[in-house]
Design a protein around this motif. Structure first.
Motif, mmCIF file in Angstrom:
data_model
loop_
_atom_site.group_PDB
_atom_site.id
_atom_site.type_symbol
_atom_site.label_atom_id
_atom_site.label_comp_id
_atom_site.label_asym_id
_atom_site.label_seq_id
_atom_site.Cartn_x
_atom_site.Cartn_y
_atom_site.Cartn_z
ATOM 1 N N VAL A 68 -3.698 -2.374 -6.861
ATOM 2 C CA VAL A 68 -3.191 -1.533 -7.949
ATOM 3 C C VAL A 68 -1.668 -1.587 -7.985
ATOM 4 O O VAL A 68 -1.055 -1.674 -9.059
ATOM 5 C CB VAL A 68 -3.671 -0.083 -7.784
ATOM 6 N N CYS A 104 -3.777 1.542 -2.823
ATOM 7 C CA CYS A 104 -4.382 0.214 -2.946
ATOM 8 C C CYS A 104 -3.301 -0.807 -3.303
ATOM 9 O O CYS A 104 -2.627 -0.666 -4.335
ATOM 10 C CB CYS A 104 -5.456 0.223 -4.033
ATOM 11 N N PHE A 120 -10.202 -7.590 -8.493
ATOM 12 C CA PHE A 120 -11.051 -6.582 -9.114
ATOM 13 C C PHE A 120 -12.366 -7.198 -9.592
ATOM 14 O O PHE A 120 -13.437 -6.586 -9.485
ATOM 15 C CB PHE A 120 -10.331 -5.920 -10.283
ATOM 16 N N ARG A 164 0.825 -1.215 0.000
ATOM 17 C CA ARG A 164 0.000 0.000 0.000
ATOM 18 C C ARG A 164 0.856 1.259 0.000
ATOM 19 O O ARG A 164 0.521 2.249 -0.649
ATOM 20 C CB ARG A 164 -0.916 0.015 1.232
ATOM 21 N N GLU A 195 -10.135 3.809 -7.784
ATOM 22 C CA GLU A 195 -8.705 3.533 -7.857
ATOM 23 C C GLU A 195 -7.938 4.695 -8.502
ATOM 24 O O GLU A 195 -6.866 5.081 -8.034
ATOM 25 C CB GLU A 195 -8.451 2.234 -8.626
ATOM 26 N N TRP A 204 -12.010 4.596 1.379
ATOM 27 C CA TRP A 204 -10.730 5.042 0.835
ATOM 28 C C TRP A 204 -10.384 6.453 1.303
ATOM 29 O O TRP A 204 -9.214 6.769 1.534
ATOM 30 C CB TRP A 204 -10.762 4.964 -0.690
ATOM 31 N N ILE A 218 -15.285 1.097 -9.593
ATOM 32 C CA ILE A 218 -13.986 0.634 -9.121
ATOM 33 C C ILE A 218 -12.854 1.415 -9.799
ATOM 34 O O ILE A 218 -11.891 1.833 -9.142
ATOM 35 C CB ILE A 218 -13.846 -0.875 -9.363
#
Length: 203
Positions: free
Chosen positions: A107, A104, A128, A21, A161, A91, A157
């Motif tokens: 990601v 994330c 995802f 992260r 992101e 988030w 989503i």
């Protein structure tokens, strides 16, 4: 009291997820995970015979399951707008609490994987897909066509992101707040005008 040796595996996975992260996939090395987790060096290949790739893969699964559980909890309330608002709020809270250091981990892995570890990209894609499926199912239950539900879920989503990345760069929640407001309005409109509703207000 020192941690039990049997805790080493879990501590390493949690540390790997945290490091993903904050620092990304390429910077999440075995040495860094050991330093962060306090796990003994000899435990690495005992718990993770596949080495760093296996450790990162399991950290992705853990992080994906954590967010999935939060999405599922919001979905169980059976309120599409509340579920999406809660996803954005999660988030926003994480960004603020981490002083914009925490992104994330899914990601982080997806954008840094390469041909030497294709399983990591597959794991990210599966995470995802799970998130998308949960949101799409909620939208479908509220009368949106299946294809439209899948598109909206994917858009939600992607917007979250992308906004998180912008927020970290800008050190501000402005991008996430803007995305949350626009998607809330889009979803509210879509639900009001779903097939068979015409101009009726959402129940």
């Amino acid at each position: 009291m020192s941690p039990r040796k049997s805790d080493s595996r879990e501590r390493m996975i949690l540390s790997a997820a945290t490091l993903l992260r904050e620092y990304g996939a390429s910077a999440t090395s075995i040495d860094r995970v050991l330093e962060h987790s306090g796990a003994p060096r000899g435990s690495v290949y005992h718990h993770f015979p596949g080495g760093r790739t296996q450790l990162i893969d399991e950290a992705v699964t853990l992080a994906g399951d954590f967010i999935s559980a939060l999405i599922d909890a919001a979905v169980e309330a059976d309120d599409p707008l509340a579920a999406v608002d809660a996803f954005f709020a999660l988030w926003r809270e994480r960004l603020i609490e981490s002083e914009f250091r925490s992104g994330c981990p899914i990601v982080a892995v997806a954008v840094e994987t390469n041909d030497s570890a294709p399983e990591l990209a597959r794991s990210a894609a599966e995470v995802f897909a799970r998130w998308q499926e949960a949101l799409a199912g909620l939208f479908t239950r509220h009368g949106l066509p299946e294809e439209r539900s899948r598109r909206l879920a994917s858009f939600v989503i992607a917007a979250v992101e992308g906004a998180v990345i912008m927020c970290r760069a800008e050190q501000s929640t402005a991008a996430l707040d803007a995305a949350a407001a626009e998607i809330h309005d889009l979803l509210a409109y879509s639900l009001r005008h779903r097939p068979g509703q015409g101009d009726k207000a959402q129940p």
